[in-house]
Enzyme design. Structure first.
Site, mmCIF file in Angstrom:
data_model
loop_
_atom_site.group_PDB
_atom_site.id
_atom_site.type_symbol
_atom_site.label_atom_id
_atom_site.label_comp_id
_atom_site.label_asym_id
_atom_site.label_seq_id
_atom_site.Cartn_x
_atom_site.Cartn_y
_atom_site.Cartn_z
ATOM 1 N N HIS A 73 49.306 74.642 12.343
ATOM 2 C CA HIS A 73 48.739 75.066 13.357
ATOM 3 C C HIS A 73 47.746 76.007 12.015
ATOM 4 C CE1 HIS A 73 50.977 77.077 10.087
ATOM 5 N NE2 HIS A 73 51.876 77.029 9.955
ATOM 6 N N HIS A 104 47.262 74.988 8.438
ATOM 7 C CA HIS A 104 46.845 73.679 8.284
ATOM 8 C C HIS A 104 45.290 73.423 8.898
ATOM 9 C CE1 HIS A 104 50.936 73.239 9.573
ATOM 10 N NE2 HIS A 104 51.379 73.614 8.353
ATOM 11 N N CYS A 160 69.662 73.686 -3.216
ATOM 12 C CA CYS A 160 69.761 74.181 -2.327
ATOM 13 C C CYS A 160 69.857 72.786 -0.921
ATOM 14 C CB CYS A 160 68.845 74.903 -1.893
ATOM 15 S SG CYS A 160 68.683 75.916 -0.116
ATOM 16 N N CYS A 203 66.744 73.531 1.530
ATOM 17 C CA CYS A 203 65.373 73.246 0.608
ATOM 18 C C CYS A 203 65.123 72.051 0.237
ATOM 19 C CB CYS A 203 64.745 74.082 -0.586
ATOM 20 S SG CYS A 203 64.918 76.155 -0.128
ATOM 21 N N CYS A 252 70.477 80.867 -3.498
ATOM 22 C CA CYS A 252 69.247 80.584 -2.916
ATOM 23 C C CYS A 252 68.175 81.724 -2.152
ATOM 24 C CB CYS A 252 68.838 79.042 -1.414
ATOM 25 S SG CYS A 252 66.803 79.100 -0.823
ATOM 26 N N HIS A 273 67.229 80.956 1.549
ATOM 27 C CA HIS A 273 67.715 80.639 2.440
ATOM 28 C C HIS A 273 69.032 81.610 2.392
ATOM 29 C CE1 HIS A 273 65.381 76.613 3.041
ATOM 30 N NE2 HIS A 273 65.555 77.005 3.535
ATOM 31 N N LYS A 281 52.675 85.612 6.123
ATOM 32 C CA LYS A 281 51.952 84.582 5.881
ATOM 33 C C LYS A 281 52.074 83.976 7.391
ATOM 34 C CE LYS A 281 52.133 79.539 4.228
ATOM 35 N NZ LYS A 281 52.830 78.773 3.408
ATOM 36 N N LYS A 308 55.527 78.588 11.175
ATOM 37 C CA LYS A 308 56.552 78.337 12.032
ATOM 38 C C LYS A 308 57.481 78.859 12.244
ATOM 39 C CE LYS A 308 57.442 74.978 15.222
ATOM 40 N NZ LYS A 308 58.821 74.135 14.858
HETATM 41 N N1 MSP Z 1 53.400 68.294 2.570
HETATM 42 C C1 MSP Z 1 53.075 69.057 1.228
HETATM 43 C C2 MSP Z 1 51.082 69.094 0.789
HETATM 44 C C3 MSP Z 1 51.445 68.192 -0.073
HETATM 45 S S1 MSP Z 1 49.754 67.794 -0.870
HETATM 46 C C4 MSP Z 1 49.722 66.377 -1.456
HETATM 47 C C5 MSP Z 1 52.326 70.563 1.824
HETATM 48 N N2 MSP Z 1 52.291 70.709 3.913
HETATM 49 S S2 MSP Z 1 52.173 71.656 4.712
HETATM 50 O O1 MSP Z 1 51.857 71.179 6.403
HETATM 51 O O2 MSP Z 1 52.972 73.186 4.745
HETATM 52 O O3 MSP Z 1 50.896 72.744 4.259
HETATM 53 C C6 MSP Z 1 49.580 71.825 4.079
HETATM 54 C C7 MSP Z 1 48.661 73.108 3.563
HETATM 55 O O4 MSP Z 1 48.249 73.902 4.732
HETATM 56 C C8 MSP Z 1 48.883 73.943 2.642
HETATM 57 O O5 MSP Z 1 48.341 73.355 1.626
HETATM 58 C C9 MSP Z 1 49.836 75.015 2.981
HETATM 59 O O6 MSP Z 1 49.556 76.303 1.766
HETATM 60 C C10 MSP Z 1 48.244 75.305 3.846
HETATM 61 N N3 MSP Z 1 49.196 76.249 4.733
HETATM 62 C C11 MSP Z 1 50.446 76.626 5.606
HETATM 63 N N4 MSP Z 1 50.021 77.820 6.207
HETATM 64 C C12 MSP Z 1 49.145 78.829 6.249
HETATM 65 C C13 MSP Z 1 48.440 80.056 5.998
HETATM 66 N N5 MSP Z 1 48.979 80.655 7.117
HETATM 67 N N6 MSP Z 1 47.473 79.953 5.655
HETATM 68 C C14 MSP Z 1 46.465 78.780 4.968
HETATM 69 N N7 MSP Z 1 46.877 77.705 4.551
HETATM 70 C C15 MSP Z 1 48.884 78.170 4.627
HETATM 71 O O7 MSP Z 1 52.419 71.768 1.638
#
Ligand code: MSP
Length: 498
Positions: A17, A20, A125, A128, A143, A146, A295, A298
């Site tokens: 999304h 990312h 949990c 988690c 938790c 959750h 935030k 998904k």
């Molecule tokens: N797999 C771990 C990271 C491991 S790094 C060694 C992870 N993955 S994630 O897919 O959940 O998130 C990846 C990145 O996208 C993270 O920095 C996360 O915070 C960022 N974002 C996910 N949703 C976000 C927003 N809504 N806004 C900005 N960034 C956010 O965490």
């Protein structure tokens, strides 16, 4: 100089999304800018493919974890390509090259005396897949995420002696105050470290979907250590013919969001120190893109699909909007209405129109040839030092501030057109020199801004640079262009929305 920038690796159990994409676009802007400066750049992104949630998601779907992560790695690769990220490699933590190297590093940590066997007793949990600290337990031993009862668990694990690094970490951040940006994030990390570090599990025995420990293959690495190591292992096998580690380690910038600060600012440098490796140079912690107040995630179902946005507005507009609307480093709200408004007023009007009308005027009044003239001192004064200012800000990963500097001059050039009124000058032969100077200044200003905007708007600036007859991407100072070259008219760079 070498410049190595990374994004977090994305969890292989979700779909991509905009949150990312945001990390990927930010890292890309820095990478492209440094390439323009002639630096030796490596940009890494990829997917985080081990761990319990992935194994569980696969089970629910009745497929193997490998099938699940193959599918999602494909989706993340597509997302990264769609936002026009120029990553030099896409790492997957299921790559044999990664697994092998993770095992070697953790062996080193053990040889160095920071690994021991112990029993973990605590609240767990299952959703988690995480053992909870005292501070992470909700009322009635639940938790907090959750809202389900926690289970009392006991597990024999290998432990990493994180506590041994409390002092070294504290010292490192006090001595290098710029290492974690923005500053308030460094303070958060420091206060976490000062509150006391407990040893953490390095392995799990209840799971099989992970990297086995070589000396105890019934246990797999705790997924965070496996994931963090990607930044280091990738350099070892990204290129068949060259180990890039010496060239690019330590990383120049890790880009990540605030939810994973603790892992990056505490666990990661400690683990590297334990392995006798250098910690990264700097990390930039960005905020969240919010839709409404929440935030984007998904599970919350308020996802703005980057693919849809790109389909409608193009990747350039998405990149521009995200860093223009929300100051990089802060949380900020985004919306479809916001996209449309910035697209119209800033991209289509401020920049797109400036480009079209400047090129059209050279075409009309000077047969498409940029006059050989001298820079107008009024404009020179405004453009003076812009390349240094933008470069300085981007060296600090100040992506929104750098864009604001550039945009101030986009607006300045628009005002210049209004002030000088080339269409009036064109009516009087006696104003020919003046018109030459104005047109030269407009095209020169446009050229400098287009080069500076390239990392943000890679596609439209490529079109525009072509029309300006510019063949390189190297940054240039106002007034360095000689004039005399031919330019072409262009279709609107950002067509009005229908
Ligand atoms: N797999 C771990 C990271 C491991 S790094 C060694 C992870 N993955 S994630 O897919 O959940 O998130 C990846 C990145 O996208 C993270 O920095 C996360 O915070 C960022 N974002 C996910 N949703 C976000 C927003 N809504 N806004 C900005 N960034 C956010 O965490």
């Amino acid at each position: 100089m070498s410049f190595y920038v990374t994004t977090p690796i994305f969890y292989g159990n979700g779909e991509p999304h905009l949150g990312h994409a945001y990390s990927a676009m930010a890292a890309d802007i820095l990478a492209r800018h440094q390439r323009q400066r002639g630096e030796d750049v490596f940009y890494l992104t990829g997917t985080d493919e081990h761990g319990e949630p992935i194994a569980q998601a696969a089970e629910r779907e009745g497929i193997t974890p490998q099938q699940l992560v193959d599918r999602s790695a494909g989706q993340f690769r597509d997302m990264v390509a769609k936002v026009d990220a120029t990553n030099d490699f896409f790492i997957r933590t299921t790559d044999p090259g990664h697994i092998e190297r993770v095992q070697r590093v953790v062996e080193k940590v053990r040889e160095n005396g920071y690994v021991y066997k112990g029993t973990w007793t605590g609240w767990y949990c299952p959703r988690c897949a995480d053992f909870k600290n005292e501070s992470e337990i909700g009322p009635g031993d639940t938790c907090p995420i959750h809202e389900i009862p926690l289970e009392r668990e006991e597990e024999e694990n290998w432990f990493f002696e994180l506590s041994a690094f409390q002092e070294p970490l504290e010292k490192m951040y006090v001595q290098n105050p710029g290492m974690i940006q923005p500053d308030f994030r460094r303070n958060e990390a420091l206060s976490f470290i000062r509150s006391g570090l407990r040893d953490v599990s390095l392995s799990r025995s209840k799971l099989s979907w992970g990297v086995p420990l070589t000396w105890d293959p019934d246990q797999v690495m705790y997924v965070w250590f496996d994931a963090l190591l990607n930044y280091y292992t990738a350099l070892g096998y990204a290129r068949e013919d060259e180990d890039l580690t010496d060239r690019f380690w330590p990383a120049s910038w890790h880009i990540l969001a605030k939810d994973i600060l603790k892992f990056h600012a505490v666990y990661w440098p400690a683990f590297l120190m334990a392995a006798g490796l250098e910690p990264p140079q700097r990390m930039y912690i960005h905020g969240y893109l919010l839709m409404g107040e929440k935030k984007m995630s998904k599970s919350l179902g308020n996802v703005l699909d980057p693919f849809e946005v790109i389909e409608r507005f193009g990747a350039d507009a998405l990149r521009f909007y995200c860093f223009r609307e929300v100051s990089f480093g802060q949380d900020g709200s985004i919306s479809t209405a916001g996209f449309e408004s910035r697209y119209e007023t800033e991209l289509a009007n401020d920049f797109g129109n400036l480009a079209s009308r400047s090129l059209a005027m050279v075409s009309r009044y000077r047969d498409g040839v940029v006059p050989r003239s001298a820079p107008d001192p009024v404009l020179s004064a405004d453009f003076d030092g812009i390349v240094e200012r933008v470069s300085g800000l981007l060296d600090e990963a100040q992506i929104s501030q750098a864009l604001e500097e550039i945009w101030t001059l986009v607006r300045r050039l628009n005002r210049y057109v209004e002030e000088t009124q080339p269409w009036v000058l064109a009516k009087d032969e006696g104003d020919a020199d003046r018109l030459d100077r104005v047109l030269y200044g407009l095209i020169e200003g446009l050229r400098i801004l287009t080069l500076l905007l390239h990392p943000y708007l890679p596609n439209s600036t490529a079109t525009l640079l072509g029309a300006l007859g510019e063949d390189g991407l190297e940054l240039a100072d106002f007034g360095s262009g000689a004039g005399g070259g031919s330019v072409e008219k262009i279709e609107p760079l950002f067509p009005k929305l229908v």
